[in-house]
Design a protein around this motif. Structure first.
Motif, mmCIF file in Angstrom:
data_model
loop_
_atom_site.group_PDB
_atom_site.id
_atom_site.type_symbol
_atom_site.label_atom_id
_atom_site.label_comp_id
_atom_site.label_asym_id
_atom_site.label_seq_id
_atom_site.Cartn_x
_atom_site.Cartn_y
_atom_site.Cartn_z
ATOM 1 N N GLN A 139 0.825 -1.202 0.000
ATOM 2 C CA GLN A 139 0.000 0.000 0.000
ATOM 3 C C GLN A 139 0.861 1.253 0.000
ATOM 4 O O GLN A 139 0.595 2.205 -0.736
ATOM 5 N N HIS A 140 1.903 1.258 0.820
ATOM 6 C CA HIS A 140 2.785 2.420 0.876
ATOM 7 C C HIS A 140 3.501 2.642 -0.451
ATOM 8 O O HIS A 140 3.779 3.781 -0.824
ATOM 9 N N CYS A 141 3.790 1.556 -1.148
ATOM 10 C CA CYS A 141 4.485 1.654 -2.434
ATOM 11 C C CYS A 141 3.543 1.987 -3.583
ATOM 12 O O CYS A 141 3.997 2.116 -4.734
ATOM 13 N N GLY A 142 2.262 2.108 -3.306
ATOM 14 C CA GLY A 142 1.309 2.431 -4.355
ATOM 15 C C GLY A 142 0.980 1.266 -5.259
ATOM 16 O O GLY A 142 0.551 1.464 -6.408
ATOM 17 N N MET A 143 1.151 0.047 -4.755
ATOM 18 C CA MET A 143 0.883 -1.150 -5.551
ATOM 19 C C MET A 143 -0.618 -1.451 -5.565
ATOM 20 O O MET A 143 -1.329 -1.148 -4.607
ATOM 21 N N SER A 144 -1.078 -2.068 -6.630
ATOM 22 C CA SER A 144 -2.479 -2.454 -6.721
ATOM 23 C C SER A 144 -2.716 -3.849 -6.153
ATOM 24 O O SER A 144 -3.859 -4.235 -5.904
#
Length: 349
Positions: free
Chosen positions: A16-21
């Motif tokens: 989530q922090h890395c912006g992953m889906s």
């Protein structure tokens, strides 16, 4: 590389922090709990032969329990085998704060007794601890580990004393860390009978901390129980009236606040910035094989590894095989104000 990367919702918080889906396989190992000795010995020992292409991602460079530069953390050529990235809890806390998603601090005392696992048992007087909490802090909310909920005598010890029992759920549940964050951000005070990951989380989230109650024994061998070493290394947490502002500084250091990474750097360290068939193969095939070989004694673990499991035979592990085998990757859990509130209801037993 191993199922431990996805324990307690850690991979979900990092993704989530890395912006992953979605959550991906990790090209290495992630520390999944606070340790008194190096995670290389406490958590990664079954994979000690792996080279630098599989990272050992620890939480901090500044733990009091071990030196970041100590010999057990280095490859034979002297290079470091560990990389500090900060605890996943801190990333989730940061993201929920940024979304204005933290709940109000309206819960009374929250108690997290020392717990065991399917492999390492805890011996202690839960009924006595429950009565002491009632006497000192009144009816409280008690978060029991999922393993303890399988023992009716532990559950009833707390409920019979008038406490409300909740749980953060199964350790493979991606919502686990969100529930813990909700508890720590809601509680006025977090109590345990020993230094623990949960107390560090509570302190980092701004709750007051107190340790009291009977000191349970962790594992079958009292000599390998780290309880005494905890008192020696972190005496501030064991004071009768601790300085909670000082404890928070210590907690943030142990959790690796100073070692947190920006999203793009974190993605690269996790191996999430590129496709990796190797990480997939490690997780489903070579990782489980290496772990089985270590458990059966076919591969040597480093000296001092898994000391809490001293004396256990391979048959003990085989009684709970599915607790250690890989499973499909968890789904991504959201960190929003609505989710933080919803987790209150989900977490109740």
């Amino acid at each position: 590389m191993d199922i431990q990367n996805h324990y307690y919702g850690h991979s979900s918080a990092l993704a989530q922090h890395c912006g992953m889906s979605r959550i991906h396989h990790v090209a290495g190992l992630i520390q999944h709990g606070w340790t008194v000795k190096s995670p290389v010995l406490a958590q990664f020992a079954d994979f000690n032969d792996r080279g630098a292409n599989r990272r050992r991602l620890v939480w901090t460079t500044t733990s009091r329990g071990y030196s970041y530069d100590s010999p057990e953390n280095k490859f034979p050529d002297g290079t470091s085998m560990i990389t500090a990235i900060g605890a996943p809890f801190l990333y989730l806390l940061k993201d929920v704060e940024a979304n204005d998603g933290l709940p109000e601090r309206t819960m009374g005392p929250l108690v997290l007794p020392l717990h065991g696992t399917a492999l390492v048992k805890v011996n202690g007087d839960h009924a006595g601890f429950a009565e002491e909490v009632l006497r000192r802090d009144g009816p409280s909310t008690v978060c029991l580990h999922i393993e303890d909920l399988e023992h009716p005598e532990i559950y009833s010890a707390w409920t019979n004393a008038g406490h409300d029992v909740i749980s953060a759920g199964e350790r493979r549940d991606p919502q686990f860390l969100g529930r813990i964050l909700w508890m720590m951000a809601s509680a006025r005070k977090v109590i345990s009978n020993r230094m623990s990951t949960a107390l560090l989380y509570g302190s980092a989230a701004g709750a007051d901390i107190e340790i009291y109650g009977p000191d349970f024994q962790l594992g079958a061998d009292a000599e390998t129980d780290p309880g005494l070493r905890m008192r020696e290394l972190w005496p501030e947490f064991y004071e009768a009236s601790p300085d909670n502002s000082a404890l928070r500084v210590i907690a943030e250091s142990e959790l690796g606040l100073q070692d947190m990474r920006a999203p793009e750097e974190l993605k690269a360290l996790l191996g999430w910035d590129r496709p990796s068939a190797g990480a997939f193969f490690d997780y489903w095939a070579s990782g489980p094989l290496e772990k089985a070989q270590a458990v059966l004694g076919l591969r040597k673990r480093p000296e001092g590894a898994h000391s809490g499991e001293a004396g256990l035979s391979p048959l003990h592990f085989l009684r709970h095989p599915f607790k250690h085998l890989p499973s499909p990757l968890p789904k991504l859990a959201a960190a929003s104000a609505e989710e933080a509130v919803r987790l209150k209801a989900i977490g109740r037993v």
